[in-house]
Design a protein around this motif. Structure first.
Motif, PDB file in Angstrom:
ATOM      1  N   LYS A 121       0.630  -1.188   0.016  1.00 21.45           N
ATOM      2  CA  LYS A 121       0.056   0.000   0.151  1.00 21.45           C
ATOM      3  C   LYS A 121       0.807   1.363  -0.060  1.00 21.45           C
ATOM      4  O   LYS A 121       0.694   2.274  -0.650  1.00 21.45           O
ATOM      5  CB  LYS A 121      -0.922  -0.073   1.416  1.00 21.45           C
ATOM      6  CG  LYS A 121      -2.094  -0.871   1.099  1.00 21.45           C
ATOM      7  CD  LYS A 121      -3.091  -0.664   2.264  1.00 21.45           C
ATOM      8  CE  LYS A 121      -4.008  -1.585   2.664  1.00 21.45           C
ATOM      9  NZ  LYS A 121      -4.628  -1.733   3.717  1.00 21.45           N
ATOM     10  N   CYS A 122       2.017   1.245   0.585  1.00 24.12           N
ATOM     11  CA  CYS A 122       2.625   2.535   0.680  1.00 24.12           C
ATOM     12  C   CYS A 122       3.127   2.790  -0.474  1.00 24.12           C
ATOM     13  O   CYS A 122       3.688   2.157  -1.351  1.00 24.12           O
ATOM     14  CB  CYS A 122       4.173   2.103   1.709  1.00 24.12           C
ATOM     15  SG  CYS A 122       5.301   3.628   1.658  1.00 24.12           S
ATOM     16  N   CYS A 125       4.980   8.461   0.100  1.00 27.82           N
ATOM     17  CA  CYS A 125       4.742   9.906  -0.183  1.00 27.82           C
ATOM     18  C   CYS A 125       5.359  10.618   0.688  1.00 27.82           C
ATOM     19  O   CYS A 125       5.713  11.974   0.691  1.00 27.82           O
ATOM     20  CB  CYS A 125       3.149  10.308   0.048  1.00 27.82           C
ATOM     21  SG  CYS A 125       2.729  10.041   1.969  1.00 27.82           S
ATOM     22  N   LEU A 127       4.695  11.580   4.106  1.00 32.43           N
ATOM     23  CA  LEU A 127       3.947  12.147   5.009  1.00 32.43           C
ATOM     24  C   LEU A 127       4.440  11.847   6.713  1.00 32.43           C
ATOM     25  O   LEU A 127       4.507  12.431   7.345  1.00 32.43           O
ATOM     26  CB  LEU A 127       2.643  11.828   4.903  1.00 32.43           C
ATOM     27  CG  LEU A 127       1.348  12.593   5.701  1.00 32.43           C
ATOM     28  CD1 LEU A 127       0.326  13.066   4.854  1.00 32.43           C
ATOM     29  CD2 LEU A 127       1.076  11.690   6.976  1.00 32.43           C
ATOM     30  N   CYS A 128       4.559  10.383   6.768  1.00 29.76           N
ATOM     31  CA  CYS A 128       4.821   9.930   7.817  1.00 29.76           C
ATOM     32  C   CYS A 128       6.257  10.488   8.616  1.00 29.76           C
ATOM     33  O   CYS A 128       6.525  10.441   9.539  1.00 29.76           O
ATOM     34  CB  CYS A 128       4.733   8.315   7.953  1.00 29.76           C
ATOM     35  SG  CYS A 128       5.696   7.696   6.655  1.00 29.76           S
ATOM     36  N   GLU A 163      -3.022   7.982  11.143  1.00 30.13           N
ATOM     37  CA  GLU A 163      -4.456   8.491  10.897  1.00 30.13           C
ATOM     38  C   GLU A 163      -4.320   8.958   9.581  1.00 30.13           C
ATOM     39  O   GLU A 163      -5.382   8.848   8.625  1.00 30.13           O
ATOM     40  CB  GLU A 163      -4.875   9.321  12.009  1.00 30.13           C
ATOM     41  CG  GLU A 163      -5.607   8.668  13.127  1.00 30.13           C
ATOM     42  CD  GLU A 163      -5.352   9.700  14.316  1.00 30.13           C
ATOM     43  OE1 GLU A 163      -5.488  10.956  14.270  1.00 30.13           O
ATOM     44  OE2 GLU A 163      -5.450   9.189  15.375  1.00 30.13           O
ATOM     45  N   GLU A 164      -3.115   9.597   9.237  1.00 32.24           N
ATOM     46  CA  GLU A 164      -3.253  10.521   7.973  1.00 32.24           C
ATOM     47  C   GLU A 164      -2.538  10.111   6.708  1.00 32.24           C
ATOM     48  O   GLU A 164      -2.782  10.319   5.849  1.00 32.24           O
ATOM     49  CB  GLU A 164      -2.491  11.861   8.258  1.00 32.24           C
ATOM     50  CG  GLU A 164      -3.436  12.679   9.303  1.00 32.24           C
ATOM     51  CD  GLU A 164      -2.806  14.054   9.469  1.00 32.24           C
ATOM     52  OE1 GLU A 164      -1.686  14.199   9.013  1.00 32.24           O
ATOM     53  OE2 GLU A 164      -3.294  14.775  10.575  1.00 32.24           O
ATOM     54  N   CYS A 165      -1.933   8.643   6.908  1.00 31.58           N
ATOM     55  CA  CYS A 165      -1.369   8.147   5.875  1.00 31.58           C
ATOM     56  C   CYS A 165      -2.466   7.937   4.578  1.00 31.58           C
ATOM     57  O   CYS A 165      -3.594   7.316   4.907  1.00 31.58           O
ATOM     58  CB  CYS A 165      -1.004   6.575   6.336  1.00 31.58           C
ATOM     59  SG  CYS A 165      -0.547   5.647   4.750  1.00 31.58           S
ATOM     60  N   PRO A 166      -2.267   8.565   3.573  1.00 35.78           N
ATOM     61  CA  PRO A 166      -2.979   8.378   2.447  1.00 35.78           C
ATOM     62  C   PRO A 166      -3.896   6.991   1.843  1.00 35.78           C
ATOM     63  O   PRO A 166      -4.840   6.954   1.346  1.00 35.78           O
ATOM     64  CB  PRO A 166      -2.656   9.281   1.329  1.00 35.78           C
ATOM     65  CG  PRO A 166      -1.074   9.060   1.545  1.00 35.78           C
ATOM     66  CD  PRO A 166      -0.910   8.949   3.138  1.00 35.78           C
ATOM     67  N   THR A 167      -2.766   6.149   2.273  1.00 33.54           N
ATOM     68  CA  THR A 167      -3.244   4.718   1.699  1.00 33.54           C
ATOM     69  C   THR A 167      -3.519   3.921   2.864  1.00 33.54           C
ATOM     70  O   THR A 167      -3.610   2.546   2.838  1.00 33.54           O
ATOM     71  CB  THR A 167      -2.142   3.980   0.811  1.00 33.54           C
ATOM     72  OG1 THR A 167      -0.957   3.995   1.732  1.00 33.54           O
ATOM     73  CG2 THR A 167      -1.710   5.136  -0.369  1.00 33.54           C
ATOM     74  N   LYS A 168      -3.575   4.490   4.104  1.00 34.91           N
ATOM     75  CA  LYS A 168      -3.819   3.636   5.434  1.00 34.91           C
ATOM     76  C   LYS A 168      -2.763   2.269   5.246  1.00 34.91           C
ATOM     77  O   LYS A 168      -3.288   1.331   5.810  1.00 34.91           O
ATOM     78  CB  LYS A 168      -5.324   3.066   5.301  1.00 34.91           C
ATOM     79  CG  LYS A 168      -6.460   4.134   5.436  1.00 34.91           C
ATOM     80  CD  LYS A 168      -6.600   4.473   6.956  1.00 34.91           C
ATOM     81  CE  LYS A 168      -7.224   5.628   7.176  1.00 34.91           C
ATOM     82  NZ  LYS A 168      -6.592   6.920   6.852  1.00 34.91           N
TER      83      LYS A 168
END
Ligand SMILES: Cc1cc2nc3c(=O)[nH]c(=O)nc-3n(C[C@H](O)[C@H](O)[C@H](O)COP(=O)(O)OP(=O)(O)OC[C@H]3O[C@@H](n4cnc5c(N)ncnc54)[C@H](O)[C@@H]3O)c2cc1C
Ligand code: SF4
Ligand code: SF4
Ligand code: SF4
Ligand code: SF4
Lengths: 423, 180
Positions: A121-122, A125, A127-128, A163-168
């Motif tokens: 999934k990653c 991006c 963000l984390c 929580e915010e990871c775009p692809t969970k």
């Protein structure tokens, strides 16, 4: 070929996903054999991940010359192999804890570490990584293509990232798991570990920041590394002007490892040449007992001398850290019978290549022949150096210090043996 | 904060080490840039040259050590060494060197460099003086031998005067000329 693909289904377990394990796994998979590839680290590639230019050709394509279907450099090769090949079941963060059963029908118990990040999934991006230091990207070309998470550094930011990871893709609550698989053959490709020479007092490793090992130097020189490939001092990031290397640290020494680690002379000189020829005005001195640039690698020695690398046959007699971060070194030159005094910014140890952690247990659980702690062949007199026991094979640096081309050749030999056994 | 670690004096070193930073890397490059020095850096200190040399057993610095000293930049030590002058220029070392280092020729170049800096052993200056004074190195003295062979007592047509004049204008003349 098609026939072969339908005939076989018993999976092969490949332990270790360095160049040797990856080559064995992808080639087996290409021949239609299901392969379970495990590595205890979160990314594949093993020790070769950190090498910048690789001997003997100073690039990476050589080792996969035969893999015409998968052109490109080493890291791209991994990507195509791991993403496109459905016959490979890659398990990172995984160790084999127990092996039972009989040859041809082994039961292997795997302990699979928590899968905090779903690598499928990653999308990298980033963000984390912005949210928390617990996430990092080991290398832009790492495989699997995903960030990794260190639970020891967990903080509030990590929860936010989850929580915010775009692809969970993040699951901080992931738990380790265990599974037992049945496999027909086992390929040991566990490679080597570069010894951390902390116990050799005279070199100050672990106490003086500007004393590093060759593998650590490779990381400094790697254009993907922290300094972007600039040769800098670990102590303060200052530019390195003078380097000294010491050969045979812990190798050929009855107090540590009696064997010659075989490739350290070649990669030390590879590094010396890169530094001398590509990092302007940096002087390298190599203190050695013998230079063993075996067979075709003699070229590295010749180039090094021509480039102006200084060679001192002898040993370091005294090393002292100065207040400005440099090191004062006195070396005994046995050819001149004189003591020479140097001042250097970086002191690099060509440390022994030792069996990785867990080798002894693995050797014992399969009743293999140890060879200086590495995995020896079942029959010393046979030409089948890669056969460690019935249905158990070994390749790459798991057999003892080995270069990449040799590791790849052995991996291919293993593939060929397994294919023959299944005809 | 207390100073727990007292800065101890460095332990005494019995023999003063050679300080690499005080040596002259231009020396190595200088020799290397001469036609004979092309393969200088190829030396890997195997000591074949020393094994081949008929007289190095009596030398303080052996041929492979001299090459090593050149590589390290030990200009003063090499140019003031007596070995470069003791060399017989027999070329045994150069013939056998596995890396094609022109050992003998390099020692010859060293002699020239030393001469330019006025570092010539007295015995060599003596030879030069003999040459400029007499116009020849070996004066024919064994008259009876010549007589036995039915030769004239003097070498016919030998005139050393021109040589003396010519030599005055050469490096040999300059070597001797110091006391002019
Ligand atoms: C400084 C340096 C420079 C080098 N430069 C060159 C070069 O220029 N050219 C060249 O040809 N070679 C070079 N080498 C050698 C090269 O690193 C090796 O040939 C190559 O990495 C061997 O691959 P391998 O797959 O056999 O082992 P490794 O790369 O060691 O891979 C073994 C893998 O197995 C995993 N593993 C180990 N034990 C277990 C276990 N019990 N369970 C699960 N997983 C396990 C490890 O995590 C690792 O990922 C260099 C080595 C060093 C130290
Ligand atoms: S936020 Fe999610 S997708 Fe982005 S890098 Fe992190 S884990 Fe991967
Ligand atoms: S390869 Fe060279 S540095 Fe390494 S152990 Fe052998 S001789 Fe020593
Ligand atoms: S024989 Fe040649 S390579 Fe060997 S020490 Fe002498 S000069 Fe060097
Ligand atoms: S040329 Fe000089 S150094 Fe070489 S072998 Fe003869 S005497 Fe020795």
């Amino acid at each position: 070929m098609v026939e072969v693909k339908t005939l076989v289904s018993n999976p092969v377990l490949v332990i270790g996903a360095g160049v040797a394990g990856l080559t064995a796994a992808t080639q087996l998979a290409d021949f239609g054999i299901r392969t379970v590839l495990v590595d205890r680290l979160p990314i594949v590639g093993g020790n070769a991940m950190d090498l910048y230019k690789a001997f003997p050709t100073d690039d990476c394509s050589y080792c996969f010359e035969g893999s015409r279907l998968r052109p490109g450099i080493r890291k791209c090769f991994y990507r195509s192999a791991i993403l496109d090949q459905p016959n490979i079941d890659l398990k990172v963060n995984t160790e084999v804890t127990e092996i039972s059963g009989s040859p041809g029908k082994f039961q292997a118990k795997l302990s699979v570490g928590p899968q905090y990040i779903d690598s499928k999934k990653c999308i990298m991006c980033g963000l984390c990584i912005e949210c928390s230091n617990a996430f990092c990207l080991p290398s832009p070309q790492c495989q699997p293509q995903a960030v990794i998470y260190d639970p020891e550094m967990s903080d509030e930011g990590a929860k936010k990232a989850e929580e915010e990871c775009p692809t969970k893709a993040i699951n901080l609550g992931a738990q380790p798991s265990e599974e037992t698989i049945q496999v027909s053959d086992i390929v040991i490709a566990t490679g080597y570990h570069e010894m951390k020479p902390v116990s050799i007092d005279e070199y100050g490793y672990g106490k003086i920041p500007n004393v590093v090992t060759q593998l650590e130097l490779a990381q400094i020189l790697d254009p993907n590394g922290k300094s972007g490939g600039a040769l800098v001092r670990p102590s303060d990031g200052g530019q390195v002007k003078r380097v000294m290397m010491v050969q045979c640290v812990g190798s050929r020494d009855e107090n540590y490892y009696p064997f010659c680690s075989k490739i350290c002379c070649v990669y030390a000189l590879k590094h010396a040449n890169i530094i001398t020829l590509e990092r302007d005005g940096t002087q390298v001195t190599v203190v050695y007992m013998d230079i063993r640039t075996y067979d075709r690698h003699e070229r590295y020695y010749r180039v090094a001398r021509d480039a102006g690398v200084r060679f001192v046959r002898g040993r370091v007699s005294r090393l002292e850290a100065c207040a400005d971060g440099t090191l004062d070194i006195i070396a005994y030159d046995s050819l001149l019978d004189k003591y020479l005094k140097f001042n250097v910014d970086l002191f690099v140890l060509s440390s022994a290549l030792e069996p990785p952690k867990g080798s002894a247990e693995l050797i014992e659980s399969l009743s293999l022949h140890p060879a200086s702690g590495f995995v020896g062949p079942a029959d010393l007199t046979s030409e089948n150096a890669v056969v460690a026991a019935d249905h158990v094979y070994v390749c790459g640096a798991a057999t003892g210090p080995a270069e990449i081309p040799e590791s790849v050749t052995q991996a291919r030999a293993v593939v060929s043996m397994i294919l023959q056994s299944r005809k | 904060m207390t100073e727990t670690e007292e800065k101890a004096d460095p332990p005494a070193v019995m023999i003063e080490p050679i300080d690499i930073s005080k040596l002259d890397p231009d020396f190595r490059e200088g020799i290397r840039s001469m036609p004979n020095g092309e393969e200088l850096s190829a030396c890997f200190a195997c000591s074949t040259c020393t094994a081949a040399c008929p007289i190095a057993s009596t030398w303080k610095y052996k041929p492979h050590q001299l090459i090593r000293m050149i590589l390290l930049g030990m200009r003063k030590e090499v140019l003031s060494s007596e070995e470069i002058w003791l060399c017989l220029t027999c070329f045994e070392c150069q013939e056998r060197c596995p890396q094609n280092v022109r050992v003998t020729d390099i020692f010859f170049d060293c002699k020239n460099l030393a001469a330019e800096e006025g570092m010539i052993p007295d015995s060599i200056v003596g030879l030069a003086r003999e040459l400029t004074d007499k116009g020849q190195l070996y004066v024919v003295t064994a008259d009876w031998e010549r007589e036995d062979m039915d030769l004239e007592p003097e070498v016919p047509g030998l005139s050393t005067e021109e040589f003396k004049t010519i030599l005055k204008g050469t490096r040999t003349g300059r070597i001797v000329g110091g006391d002019e």
